[in-house]
Design a protein around this motif. Structure first.
Motif, PDB file in Angstrom:
ATOM      1  N   THR A   1      53.919  36.707  44.191  1.00 41.42           N
ATOM      2  CA  THR A   1      54.264  37.077  45.562  1.00 41.42           C
ATOM      3  C   THR A   1      53.065  36.911  46.484  1.00 41.42           C
ATOM      4  O   THR A   1      51.943  37.265  46.114  1.00 41.42           O
ATOM      5  CB  THR A   1      54.736  38.543  45.621  1.00 41.42           C
ATOM      6  N   LEU A   2      53.320  36.402  47.679  1.00 36.43           N
ATOM      7  CA  LEU A   2      52.352  36.418  48.770  1.00 36.43           C
ATOM      8  C   LEU A   2      52.968  37.236  49.894  1.00 36.43           C
ATOM      9  O   LEU A   2      54.056  36.919  50.372  1.00 36.43           O
ATOM     10  CB  LEU A   2      52.038  35.005  49.269  1.00 36.43           C
ATOM     11  N   LEU A   3      52.290  38.292  50.277  1.00 38.72           N
ATOM     12  CA  LEU A   3      52.699  39.134  51.398  1.00 38.72           C
ATOM     13  C   LEU A   3      51.712  38.869  52.525  1.00 38.72           C
ATOM     14  O   LEU A   3      50.497  38.991  52.341  1.00 38.72           O
ATOM     15  CB  LEU A   3      52.667  40.610  50.993  1.00 38.72           C
ATOM     16  N   VAL A   4      52.207  38.486  53.687  1.00 37.23           N
ATOM     17  CA  VAL A   4      51.351  38.127  54.816  1.00 37.23           C
ATOM     18  C   VAL A   4      51.213  39.327  55.751  1.00 37.23           C
ATOM     19  O   VAL A   4      52.215  39.852  56.257  1.00 37.23           O
ATOM     20  CB  VAL A   4      51.906  36.896  55.565  1.00 37.23           C
ATOM     21  N   GLU A   5      49.974  39.731  55.950  1.00 37.90           N
ATOM     22  CA  GLU A   5      49.648  40.864  56.821  1.00 37.90           C
ATOM     23  C   GLU A   5      49.110  40.349  58.153  1.00 37.90           C
ATOM     24  O   GLU A   5      48.249  39.473  58.186  1.00 37.90           O
ATOM     25  CB  GLU A   5      48.576  41.727  56.150  1.00 37.90           C
TER      26      GLU A   5
ATOM     27  N   PHE B   1      44.572  42.716  63.654  1.00 39.77           N
ATOM     28  CA  PHE B   1      43.968  42.608  64.977  1.00 39.77           C
ATOM     29  C   PHE B   1      42.626  41.889  64.882  1.00 39.77           C
ATOM     30  O   PHE B   1      42.230  41.176  65.798  1.00 39.77           O
ATOM     31  CB  PHE B   1      43.782  43.985  65.620  1.00 39.77           C
ATOM     32  N   ILE B   2      41.932  42.091  63.755  1.00 42.57           N
ATOM     33  CA  ILE B   2      40.641  41.434  63.595  1.00 42.57           C
ATOM     34  C   ILE B   2      40.842  39.932  63.382  1.00 42.57           C
ATOM     35  O   ILE B   2      41.960  39.469  63.129  1.00 42.57           O
ATOM     36  CB  ILE B   2      39.838  42.062  62.438  1.00 42.57           C
ATOM     37  N   HIS B   3      39.751  39.203  63.489  1.00 44.73           N
ATOM     38  CA  HIS B   3      39.786  37.745  63.350  1.00 44.73           C
ATOM     39  C   HIS B   3      40.823  37.129  64.288  1.00 44.73           C
ATOM     40  O   HIS B   3      41.645  36.301  63.881  1.00 44.73           O
ATOM     41  CB  HIS B   3      40.027  37.326  61.890  1.00 44.73           C
ATOM     42  N   GLU B   4      40.761  37.593  65.542  1.00 45.17           N
ATOM     43  CA  GLU B   4      41.643  37.047  66.591  1.00 45.17           C
ATOM     44  C   GLU B   4      43.109  37.144  66.215  1.00 45.17           C
ATOM     45  O   GLU B   4      43.851  36.176  66.310  1.00 45.17           O
ATOM     46  CB  GLU B   4      41.242  35.609  66.924  1.00 45.17           C
ATOM     47  N   CYS B   5      43.517  38.336  65.777  1.00 44.30           N
ATOM     48  CA  CYS B   5      44.900  38.576  65.334  1.00 44.30           C
ATOM     49  C   CYS B   5      45.266  37.650  64.172  1.00 44.30           C
ATOM     50  O   CYS B   5      46.358  37.085  64.114  1.00 44.30           O
ATOM     51  CB  CYS B   5      45.892  38.452  66.486  1.00 44.30           C
ATOM     52  N   GLY B   6      44.330  37.546  63.254  1.00 45.52           N
ATOM     53  CA  GLY B   6      44.504  36.664  62.110  1.00 45.52           C
ATOM     54  C   GLY B   6      45.513  37.179  61.096  1.00 45.52           C
ATOM     55  O   GLY B   6      45.999  38.314  61.176  1.00 45.52           O
ATOM     56  N   LEU B   7      45.799  36.331  60.141  1.00 44.76           N
ATOM     57  CA  LEU B   7      46.727  36.641  59.054  1.00 44.76           C
ATOM     58  C   LEU B   7      45.966  36.663  57.732  1.00 44.76           C
ATOM     59  O   LEU B   7      45.112  35.810  57.495  1.00 44.76           O
ATOM     60  CB  LEU B   7      47.830  35.586  58.962  1.00 44.76           C
ATOM     61  N   VAL B   8      46.291  37.625  56.896  1.00 41.95           N
ATOM     62  CA  VAL B   8      45.722  37.713  55.556  1.00 41.95           C
ATOM     63  C   VAL B   8      46.861  37.686  54.553  1.00 41.95           C
ATOM     64  O   VAL B   8      47.843  38.416  54.695  1.00 41.95           O
ATOM     65  CB  VAL B   8      44.902  39.015  55.360  1.00 41.95           C
ATOM     66  N   GLY B   9      46.722  36.846  53.538  1.00 43.03           N
ATOM     67  CA  GLY B   9      47.703  36.801  52.460  1.00 43.03           C
ATOM     68  C   GLY B   9      47.282  37.718  51.329  1.00 43.03           C
ATOM     69  O   GLY B   9      46.135  37.683  50.890  1.00 43.03           O
ATOM     70  N   HIS B  10      48.197  38.557  50.894  1.00 46.43           N
ATOM     71  CA  HIS B  10      47.963  39.440  49.757  1.00 46.43           C
ATOM     72  C   HIS B  10      48.759  38.901  48.574  1.00 46.43           C
ATOM     73  O   HIS B  10      49.996  38.874  48.613  1.00 46.43           O
ATOM     74  CB  HIS B  10      48.428  40.869  50.065  1.00 46.43           C
ATOM     75  N   ILE B  11      48.066  38.468  47.542  1.00 44.00           N
ATOM     76  CA  ILE B  11      48.722  37.971  46.338  1.00 44.00           C
ATOM     77  C   ILE B  11      49.009  39.162  45.436  1.00 44.00           C
ATOM     78  O   ILE B  11      48.128  39.979  45.179  1.00 44.00           O
ATOM     79  CB  ILE B  11      47.867  36.906  45.638  1.00 44.00           C
TER      80      ILE B  11
ATOM     81  N   TYR C   1      43.739  33.305  57.168  1.00 46.33           N
ATOM     82  CA  TYR C   1      42.329  32.952  57.094  1.00 46.33           C
ATOM     83  C   TYR C   1      41.759  33.244  55.710  1.00 46.33           C
ATOM     84  O   TYR C   1      40.676  32.764  55.367  1.00 46.33           O
ATOM     85  CB  TYR C   1      41.495  33.595  58.204  1.00 46.33           C
ATOM     86  N   LYS C   2      42.490  34.001  54.886  1.00 43.23           N
ATOM     87  CA  LYS C   2      42.116  34.206  53.493  1.00 43.23           C
ATOM     88  C   LYS C   2      43.310  34.777  52.733  1.00 43.23           C
ATOM     89  O   LYS C   2      44.213  35.364  53.326  1.00 43.23           O
ATOM     90  CB  LYS C   2      40.911  35.138  53.341  1.00 43.23           C
ATOM     91  N   ASN C   3      43.290  34.562  51.437  1.00 48.03           N
ATOM     92  CA  ASN C   3      44.190  35.256  50.515  1.00 48.03           C
ATOM     93  C   ASN C   3      43.323  36.188  49.680  1.00 48.03           C
ATOM     94  O   ASN C   3      42.209  35.813  49.293  1.00 48.03           O
ATOM     95  CB  ASN C   3      44.919  34.281  49.580  1.00 48.03           C
ATOM     96  N   ILE C   4      43.832  37.374  49.413  1.00 47.85           N
ATOM     97  CA  ILE C   4      43.107  38.347  48.605  1.00 47.85           C
ATOM     98  C   ILE C   4      44.034  38.877  47.524  1.00 47.85           C
ATOM     99  O   ILE C   4      45.260  38.771  47.637  1.00 47.85           O
ATOM    100  CB  ILE C   4      42.541  39.508  49.459  1.00 47.85           C
ATOM    101  N   LEU C   5      43.420  39.441  46.487  1.00 45.20           N
ATOM    102  CA  LEU C   5      44.223  40.043  45.418  1.00 45.20           C
ATOM    103  C   LEU C   5      43.389  41.093  44.706  1.00 45.20           C
ATOM    104  O   LEU C   5      42.162  41.092  44.778  1.00 45.20           O
ATOM    105  CB  LEU C   5      44.723  38.987  44.431  1.00 45.20           C
ATOM    106  N   ASP C   6      44.073  41.987  44.044  1.00 43.98           N
ATOM    107  CA  ASP C   6      43.439  42.970  43.172  1.00 43.98           C
ATOM    108  C   ASP C   6      43.796  42.592  41.740  1.00 43.98           C
ATOM    109  O   ASP C   6      44.904  42.140  41.478  1.00 43.98           O
ATOM    110  CB  ASP C   6      43.975  44.387  43.448  1.00 43.98           C
ATOM    111  N   CYS C   7      42.842  42.805  40.850  1.00 40.34           N
ATOM    112  CA  CYS C   7      43.133  42.540  39.438  1.00 40.34           C
ATOM    113  C   CYS C   7      42.326  43.479  38.561  1.00 40.34           C
ATOM    114  O   CYS C   7      41.335  44.054  39.007  1.00 40.34           O
ATOM    115  CB  CYS C   7      42.855  41.085  39.077  1.00 40.34           C
ATOM    116  N   SER C   8      42.761  43.603  37.342  1.00 43.02           N
ATOM    117  CA  SER C   8      42.016  44.398  36.374  1.00 43.02           C
ATOM    118  C   SER C   8      40.826  43.567  35.888  1.00 43.02           C
ATOM    119  O   SER C   8      40.857  42.332  35.927  1.00 43.02           O
ATOM    120  CB  SER C   8      42.911  44.806  35.215  1.00 43.02           C
TER     121      SER C   8
END
Length: 171
Positions: A90-94, A97-107, A139-146
């Motif tokens: 899954t990619l959830l797009v957030e 307001f920062i980064h000029e109202c940018g979008l961050v993808g959460h994997i 502008y980036k994708n991020i994820l959490d992992c063990s």
């Protein structure tokens, strides 16, 4: 009546290059309502607790996500011979307001059926989600992992950028 064959998001978000690298045995595609019966929840159970989700509840969640085009991208790898889901991510797009109202993808929720692990399907799922993130303008994708999964994500081009902090709430 709900369209059982309609995808969660348009096929134009599926990277043709990654699809072709899967070979003739698999197809990469968006989640469909019919994937409830094709075993998507069983694959997710190889990752974590899923719970008892009825088909009705699955449909409600799917429709919620589909109504929010550009926010939810659940990608599936289907084994053609069986018609079963063998991989999911899954990619959830957030919207920020920062980064000029940018979008961050959460994997989130990267899972491959135990019977299909070791075939580099997980790497292809991550690559497909990265493609979507770029295509929608993240502008980036991020994820959490063990910690034991860190090297897998390093192979996918990710680097350790800190620690995950969690606070769980009772239902």
């Amino acid at each position: 009546m709900t369209d059982l064959n309609g995808p969660l998001f348009p096929l134009s978000f599926v990277c043709p290059d990654i699809s072709s690298k899967l070979g003739p045995d698999y197809v990469l595609r968006p989640l469909h309502l019919s994937d409830y019966k094709a075993g998507v929840l069983e694959v997710l159970k190889d990752l974590t607790t899923v719970g008892d989700i009825s088909e009705e509840r699955f449909i409600e969640q799917f429709e919620y996500m589909r109504a929010r085009q550009g926010e939810y991208f659940v990608i599936i790898i289907e084994k053609i011979a069986t018609g079963k889901v063998v991989g999911v991510g899954t990619l959830l797009v957030e919207r920020k307001f920062i980064h000029e109202c940018g979008l961050v993808g959460h994997i989130e929720d990267i899972a491959v059926a135990k019977s299909e692990q070791g075939k580099k399907l997980g790497i292809k799922i991550i690559s497909a989600l990265d493609f979507i993130g770029k295509k929608v303008g993240c502008y980036k994708n991020i994820l959490d992992c063990s910690p034991h999964n860190e090297q897998f994500y390093v192979k996918c081009g990710y680097s350790n950028a800190g620690f995950e902090m969690t606070k769980r709430f009772d239902k």
